[in-house]
Design a protein around this motif. Sequence first.
Motif, PDB file in Angstrom:
ATOM      1  N   HIS A   4       0.763  -1.207  -0.388  1.00  0.00           N
ATOM      2  CA  HIS A   4      -0.028  -0.173  -0.153  1.00  0.00           C
ATOM      3  C   HIS A   4       0.894   1.769  -0.170  1.00  0.00           C
ATOM      4  O   HIS A   4       1.569   1.473   1.070  1.00  0.00           O
ATOM      5  CB  HIS A   4      -0.567  -0.129   1.433  1.00  0.00           C
ATOM      6  N   LEU A  65      -5.833  -9.046   1.411  1.00  0.00           N
ATOM      7  CA  LEU A  65      -6.181  -7.631   0.908  1.00  0.00           C
ATOM      8  C   LEU A  65      -7.790  -7.554   1.491  1.00  0.00           C
ATOM      9  O   LEU A  65      -7.740  -6.951   2.605  1.00  0.00           O
ATOM     10  CB  LEU A  65      -7.133  -8.529  -1.040  1.00  0.00           C
ATOM     11  N   ALA A  66      -7.646  -8.778   2.333  1.00  0.00           N
ATOM     12  CA  ALA A  66      -8.085  -8.875   3.732  1.00  0.00           C
ATOM     13  C   ALA A  66      -7.666  -8.088   5.439  1.00  0.00           C
ATOM     14  O   ALA A  66      -9.159  -7.558   5.460  1.00  0.00           O
ATOM     15  CB  ALA A  66      -8.623 -10.528   4.510  1.00  0.00           C
ATOM     16  N   LEU A  68      -6.226  -5.854   4.113  1.00  0.00           N
ATOM     17  CA  LEU A  68      -5.973  -4.343   3.783  1.00  0.00           C
ATOM     18  C   LEU A  68      -7.273  -3.650   4.339  1.00  0.00           C
ATOM     19  O   LEU A  68      -6.975  -2.261   4.706  1.00  0.00           O
ATOM     20  CB  LEU A  68      -5.147  -4.420   2.165  1.00  0.00           C
ATOM     21  N   GLU A  69      -8.630  -4.295   3.610  1.00  0.00           N
ATOM     22  CA  GLU A  69      -9.207  -4.209   4.995  1.00  0.00           C
ATOM     23  C   GLU A  69     -10.073  -3.775   5.807  1.00  0.00           C
ATOM     24  O   GLU A  69     -10.313  -2.633   6.456  1.00  0.00           O
ATOM     25  CB  GLU A  69     -10.704  -4.812   4.331  1.00  0.00           C
ATOM     26  N   LYS A  70      -9.269  -4.122   6.490  1.00  0.00           N
ATOM     27  CA  LYS A  70      -9.512  -4.302   8.092  1.00  0.00           C
ATOM     28  C   LYS A  70      -8.079  -2.551   8.171  1.00  0.00           C
ATOM     29  O   LYS A  70      -8.499  -2.292   9.159  1.00  0.00           O
ATOM     30  CB  LYS A  70      -8.538  -5.587   8.912  1.00  0.00           C
ATOM     31  N   TYR A  71      -7.477  -2.713   7.854  1.00  0.00           N
ATOM     32  CA  TYR A  71      -6.228  -1.084   7.835  1.00  0.00           C
ATOM     33  C   TYR A  71      -7.023  -0.264   7.909  1.00  0.00           C
ATOM     34  O   TYR A  71      -7.424   0.576   8.526  1.00  0.00           O
ATOM     35  CB  TYR A  71      -5.072  -1.925   7.069  1.00  0.00           C
ATOM     36  N   GLN A  72      -8.015  -1.066   6.087  1.00  0.00           N
ATOM     37  CA  GLN A  72      -8.888   0.983   5.786  1.00  0.00           C
ATOM     38  C   GLN A  72     -10.094   1.199   7.019  1.00  0.00           C
ATOM     39  O   GLN A  72     -10.187   2.195   6.801  1.00  0.00           O
ATOM     40  CB  GLN A  72      -8.844   0.653   4.279  1.00  0.00           C
ATOM     41  N   ALA A  73     -10.052   0.066   7.359  1.00  0.00           N
ATOM     42  CA  ALA A  73     -11.652   0.507   8.272  1.00  0.00           C
ATOM     43  C   ALA A  73     -11.126   0.403  10.096  1.00  0.00           C
ATOM     44  O   ALA A  73     -11.771   1.497  10.353  1.00  0.00           O
ATOM     45  CB  ALA A  73     -12.562  -1.219   9.278  1.00  0.00           C
ATOM     46  N   ASP A  94      -2.780   0.026  -4.260  1.00  0.00           N
ATOM     47  CA  ASP A  94      -2.146  -1.040  -3.590  1.00  0.00           C
ATOM     48  C   ASP A  94      -2.285  -1.766  -4.380  1.00  0.00           C
ATOM     49  O   ASP A  94      -2.346  -2.009  -4.811  1.00  0.00           O
ATOM     50  CB  ASP A  94      -3.916  -1.140  -2.636  1.00  0.00           C
TER      51      ASP A  94
END
Length: 98
Positions: A4, A65-66, A68-73, A94
Amino acid sequence: MITHIALFKLKDGFERCSPAVVEAEKSAKDVCRNVPELLTWRTGWNTVDRDISYDFAVIGVLPNLAALEKYQANPFHRLSVERWRAISDWVVIDLNDA
């Protein structure tokens, strides 16, 4: 693996020494201590002044990717995003390192 990368360009009226910029930089550096999904995290200011250069960058590596989604949230990441949104424009990419 996902790499990222976010590049930030300070908005007019902001300098590296501006209080809001100093706060945003500290927040960016602290993301690694507050987002457990990150495998590695780097931050830093650009060292070569060119018209096309951005001012500041963050580079993080996440396992998938999972993550990354946790990072973003993540709430701390969201707070850091809001601090940078107030002082800069940015681009993000990314990369899938598979």
